[in-house]
Scaffold this active site. Structure first.
Site, short mmCIF file in Angstrom:
data_model
loop_
_atom_site.label_atom_id
_atom_site.label_comp_id
_atom_site.label_asym_id
_atom_site.label_seq_id
_atom_site.Cartn_x
_atom_site.Cartn_y
_atom_site.Cartn_z
N GLU A 284 0.82 -1.21 0.00
CA GLU A 284 0.00 0.00 0.00
C GLU A 284 0.85 1.26 0.00
O GLU A 284 0.69 2.14 -0.84
CB GLU A 284 -0.93 -0.02 1.21
CG GLU A 284 -1.91 1.14 1.23
CD GLU A 284 -2.82 1.12 0.03
OE1 GLU A 284 -2.81 2.11 -0.72
OE2 GLU A 284 -3.53 0.14 -0.18
N ASP A 288 1.42 4.08 -3.00
CA ASP A 288 1.11 5.50 -2.77
C ASP A 288 2.28 6.40 -3.12
O ASP A 288 2.13 7.38 -3.86
CB ASP A 288 0.71 5.72 -1.31
CG ASP A 288 -0.68 5.20 -1.00
OD1 ASP A 288 -1.49 5.07 -1.93
OD2 ASP A 288 -0.95 4.93 0.18
N SER A 487 -6.82 2.40 -4.60
CA SER A 487 -5.63 2.83 -3.87
C SER A 487 -4.57 3.36 -4.83
O SER A 487 -3.65 4.06 -4.40
CB SER A 487 -5.05 1.66 -3.07
OG SER A 487 -5.88 1.32 -1.99
#
Length: 585
Positions: A284, A288, A487
């Site tokens: 994650e 990002d 995401s």
């Protein structure tokens, strides 16, 4: 075609939606707080050790929330006299600070707790207590819960999943944490880059991996569209939770592979807090940081890691902790990407509404909050659709997912990704800035819509905008993986919005950021479709008019349409065409 799928940093929770009633009726007795549904992935295994210490947070009721909302609209709506005249952190804290009576009642109630600390205006109080003390405070039993996929354990209220506080305290408290909300954990396929890439067919008739050159071309970012690299003017941020870290070596490998900037200059990167371990890197956080610095290249970037796991306290509530940290910081990033999501039935309305106030506080200070809309379409419950929090909150800019399209085309020809979270909130009522756009969609009888019994026709619609979300390349532990999910869409959109913020600063000499973006984005969207050309005639959004999101895996959710829709919002951002619009704000 198979791929590793990154869900949100906190995987979506809940299983059965509450019955559909008008939002204003969704209230608990004043001293009673309850979870409306069981959560997915977690099961109670044993009563919690009564001697175990946990760190609790008490959200003390604030004052002047109507005035905060008025100020937020005034400073965030183009054309108003107060537009862009944001409040300082101290001014926001002074505006909403709790009464001395409220703080006194809470402090007296916490008698016996240790390490008591407060936010600058005492609207959050944190204290260390034993499980036995916590049970006495909230009149409920704490249990140890185990996560099915990861084996991780936490302490939360079990049994009938409700708690209460004394009546003389209830009027002074919004919620207590950790109690009812669960920090869900994503599960990822742990496979080598070679194994993953063999599962992705890259022929002419299939999807290819999204790379930085493809993404930048898709959204009309030229080679010269880079940030100034000056933290004194603009910073963008990534909010990470539950021990999600990135590895700078992975970021370097990613940028070297794709020559994001020449000669491979790294953007200025800062960790908050500074002592992040970066080991092991997470899917994650890596996604990002690699993609926010692709679309927002050379914008100074901060990685805010909120573990929710202090050394002796794995039970902290990470999202609340991040909000309190943000409220304490006088110089935070101007924009945050939040790859965090929770089904609305996984949080109480008290919790969600207090978070909404915290989002408004951030917006009044000039901070833009951008959140992924979720990867489960309209959700999956036999009782109805389930919205994703915080993307469903009107004071956050929700980002849905799209796929397909052709770089260099206008519009791009993208279509909605089936997993794109979208729909209507069961907690938040429809905001004024959204009324016309949503009404246009709902009143268009040519658009086939799901049966009304499954969704709240009076709720706030989301997402607000969209971005690519399917088959992104990312580097984790020096291996490259194909990853999908909103995401990826959230940091992509945040980086573009950071570039637009800088463009406005450069054009006007105005050093203030844009803050809460939704009134601006909805004005631009309305201008885009008015009379076919709008005020600008620039079609700043790539309107997404094809696709449908899923309900329990079937194509039974909402459909994309001209203008705003509850799958892709207004569409994706065309930086080259949107830049002059922002320069005129």
């Amino acid at each position: 075609m198979q791929f590793s799928k990154v869900v949100l940093a906190l995987a979506l929770l809940g299983s059965a939606a509450s019955s559909r009633v008008p939002v204003e009726q969704l209230k608990e007795p004043e001293n009673h707080f309850a979870r409306t549904a069981e959560v997915k992935g977690w099961s109670a295994t044993a009563r919690a050790d009564p001697t175990k210490q946990i760190r609790i947070t008490v959200a003390v009721k604030q004052q002047n929330k109507d005035e905060l909302n008025r100020v937020l609209y005034a400073v965030s709506t183009p054309g108003t006299a107060e537009y862009g005249h944001f409040l300082t952190n101290a001014e926001v804290n002074e505006l909403v600070k709790p009464s001395a009576d409220s703080v006194s009642h809470v402090m007296e109630w916490l008698n016996g707790a240790t390490d008591i600390a407060t936010s600058p205006n005492s609207d959050f109080v944190r204290a260390t207590v034993t499980v036995a003390q916590a049970e006495a405070l909230v009149g409920a039993e704490y249990w140890t819960y185990t996560h099915a996929d990861t084996g991780k354990t936490i302490v939360r209220i079990g049994g009938n999943a409700e708690y209460s506080v004394p009546e003389e305290v209830a009027e002074h408290v919004d919620f207590v944490a950790p109690t009812l909300t669960f920090p869900a954990l994503s599960s990822h396929t742990d496979a080598s880059a070679k194994e993953n890439l063999e599962k992705v067919q890259l022929g002419d008739d299939d999807y290819a991996l999204i790379s930085p050159p493809v993404l930048r071309a898709m959204y009309n970012l030229s080679e010269s569209d880079r940030g100034a690299g000056d933290a004194s003017t603009l910073k963008q941020g990534v909010a990470s939770f539950l021990g999600e870290y990135y590895d700078m070596k992975d970021l370097e490998s990613f940028r070297e592979k794709y020559r994001v900037t020449l000669p491979n200059d790294l953007p200025t990167f800062t960790d908050v807090p500074e002592d992040q371990s970066h080991k092991p890197p997470g899917y994650e956080a890596s996604l990002d940081v690699q993609w926010i610095t692709t679309s927002g290249d050379q914008i100074v970037t901060e990685h805010w890691s909120t573990t929710g796991r202090a050394p002796d306290n794995p039970e902290d509530e990470p999202f609340v902790q991040w909000l309190t940290t943000l409220a304490d910081d006088d110089e935070p990033p101007a924009l945050f990407s939040i790859s965090y999501g929770d089904e609305e039935i996984g949080v109480t309305s008290d919790y969600a509404n207090r978070c909404s106030t915290e989002f408004q506080k951030a917006g009044a200070r000039g901070i833009s909050l951008i959140a992924a809309s979720g990867d489960s379409g309209v959700g999956c419950s036999s009782s109805g659709f389930v919205a994703t929090f915080p993307a469903s909150c009107p004071y956050v800019t929700g980002v849905g997912g799209v796929t397909g399209g052709k770089p260099g085309s206008s519009p791009t020809g993208e279509f909605s990704w089936t997993g794109s979270g979208g729909g209507f909130s069961d907690i938040f009522t429809r905001p004024t800035y959204q009324q016309d756009a949503v009404s246009t969609y709902l009143n268009d009888n040519s658009i086939v819509k799901p049966a009304s019994k499954y969704w709240n026709q009076y709720g706030a619609g989301f997402p607000d905008i969209a971005a690519q979300s399917f088959l992104f390349d990312e580097c984790v532990n020096n291996f490259f993986y194909p990853i999908s999910g909103t995401s990826a869409a959230s940091p992509t959109a945040t980086g573009i919005l950071a570039m637009l913020t800088q463009a406005r600063m450069d054009a006007t000499g105005n050093t203030t950021a844009l803050g809460w973006l939704n009134p601006t984005l909805y004005q631009i969207g309305a201008d885009d479709i008015a009379s076919g050309t709008g005020r600008t005639g620039r079609h700043a959004f790539n309107d997404v008019t094809d696709g449908v999101n899923t309900y329990c895996g079937d194509a039974a959710g909402f459909r994309a349409a001209t203008g705003w829709d509850p799958v892709s919002g207004w569409g994706t951002l065309n930086y080259g065409k949107m830049k002059p619009v922002f320069e005129e704000l």
